[in-house]
Design a protein around this motif. Structure first.
Motif, PDB file in Angstrom:
ATOM      1  N   TYR A  20       0.355  -1.647   2.688  1.00  0.00           N
ATOM      2  CA  TYR A  20       1.108  -2.209   1.571  1.00  0.00           C
ATOM      3  C   TYR A  20       0.220  -3.226   0.859  1.00  0.00           C
ATOM      4  O   TYR A  20      -0.570  -3.924   1.486  1.00  0.00           O
ATOM      5  CB  TYR A  20       2.380  -2.918   2.043  1.00  0.00           C
ATOM      6  CG  TYR A  20       3.528  -1.981   2.318  1.00  0.00           C
ATOM      7  CD1 TYR A  20       4.470  -1.705   1.338  1.00  0.00           C
ATOM      8  CD2 TYR A  20       3.672  -1.380   3.560  1.00  0.00           C
ATOM      9  CE1 TYR A  20       5.526  -0.848   1.576  1.00  0.00           C
ATOM     10  CE2 TYR A  20       4.725  -0.518   3.814  1.00  0.00           C
ATOM     11  CZ  TYR A  20       5.647  -0.254   2.817  1.00  0.00           C
ATOM     12  OH  TYR A  20       6.688   0.592   3.059  1.00  0.00           O
ATOM     13  N   VAL A  35      10.205  -4.279  -4.211  1.00  0.00           N
ATOM     14  CA  VAL A  35       9.308  -3.368  -3.526  1.00  0.00           C
ATOM     15  C   VAL A  35       9.185  -2.112  -4.366  1.00  0.00           C
ATOM     16  O   VAL A  35      10.187  -1.515  -4.754  1.00  0.00           O
ATOM     17  CB  VAL A  35       9.849  -3.009  -2.123  1.00  0.00           C
ATOM     18  CG1 VAL A  35       8.943  -1.992  -1.443  1.00  0.00           C
ATOM     19  CG2 VAL A  35       9.979  -4.247  -1.259  1.00  0.00           C
ATOM     20  N   GLU A  37       8.276   1.125  -3.595  1.00  0.00           N
ATOM     21  CA  GLU A  37       8.082   1.907  -2.377  1.00  0.00           C
ATOM     22  C   GLU A  37       7.091   3.049  -2.573  1.00  0.00           C
ATOM     23  O   GLU A  37       6.267   3.309  -1.703  1.00  0.00           O
ATOM     24  CB  GLU A  37       9.424   2.446  -1.877  1.00  0.00           C
ATOM     25  CG  GLU A  37       9.381   2.991  -0.474  1.00  0.00           C
ATOM     26  CD  GLU A  37       9.124   1.919   0.577  1.00  0.00           C
ATOM     27  OE1 GLU A  37       8.315   2.183   1.485  1.00  0.00           O
ATOM     28  OE2 GLU A  37       9.707   0.834   0.501  1.00  0.00           O
ATOM     29  N   VAL A  42       4.475  -4.653  -2.594  1.00  0.00           N
ATOM     30  CA  VAL A  42       5.504  -5.678  -2.446  1.00  0.00           C
ATOM     31  C   VAL A  42       5.157  -6.786  -3.431  1.00  0.00           C
ATOM     32  O   VAL A  42       4.044  -7.318  -3.407  1.00  0.00           O
ATOM     33  CB  VAL A  42       5.544  -6.231  -1.000  1.00  0.00           C
ATOM     34  CG1 VAL A  42       6.511  -7.397  -0.895  1.00  0.00           C
ATOM     35  CG2 VAL A  42       5.895  -5.132  -0.012  1.00  0.00           C
ATOM     36  N   LEU A  64      11.048  -2.114   5.538  1.00  0.00           N
ATOM     37  CA  LEU A  64       9.955  -1.250   5.106  1.00  0.00           C
ATOM     38  C   LEU A  64       9.571  -0.246   6.180  1.00  0.00           C
ATOM     39  O   LEU A  64       9.888  -0.405   7.353  1.00  0.00           O
ATOM     40  CB  LEU A  64       8.738  -2.100   4.737  1.00  0.00           C
ATOM     41  CG  LEU A  64       8.933  -3.077   3.592  1.00  0.00           C
ATOM     42  CD1 LEU A  64       7.676  -3.902   3.397  1.00  0.00           C
ATOM     43  CD2 LEU A  64       9.294  -2.348   2.315  1.00  0.00           C
TER      44      LEU A  64
END
Length: 90
Positions: A20, A35, A37, A42, A64
């Motif tokens: 991430y 977020v 995804e 993030v 997550l």
């Protein structure tokens, strides 16, 4: 538990080890974060203080798709603590 830059760095490491990207930006976030995804990004409100950033990451991490096997042993232990604290079943 002390909320220090070191603790914040350890929480950020969990996300980074799961690929991430963490960005601190300004914006109109309802809860201080969002977020993306599909891109594994993030985004946190850059105006949060250290304690706010830590609380926000403690809220986000259990939600997550963290790749537990890619975490270092230290990060695995911290991740388990965070999930246990949140009450989310991993």
């Amino acid at each position: 538990m002390k909320y220090t830059n070191s603790y914040l760095d350890k929480l950020e490491d969990i996300l980074e080890q799961s690929l991430y990207t963490i960005r601190y930006e300004r914006g109109t976030f309802q809860s201080g974060w969002c977020v993306l995804e599909a891109r594994k990004v993030v985004v946190l409100n850059k105006f949060l203080d250290i304690e706010g950033r830590i609380y926000t990451l403690l809220e986000i991490i259990p939600q997550l798709n963290i790749q537990f096997d890619k975490l270092t042993h230290e990060s695995q232990k911290l991740f388990e603590e965070v999930v246990k604290r949140s009450g989310v079943i991993a």
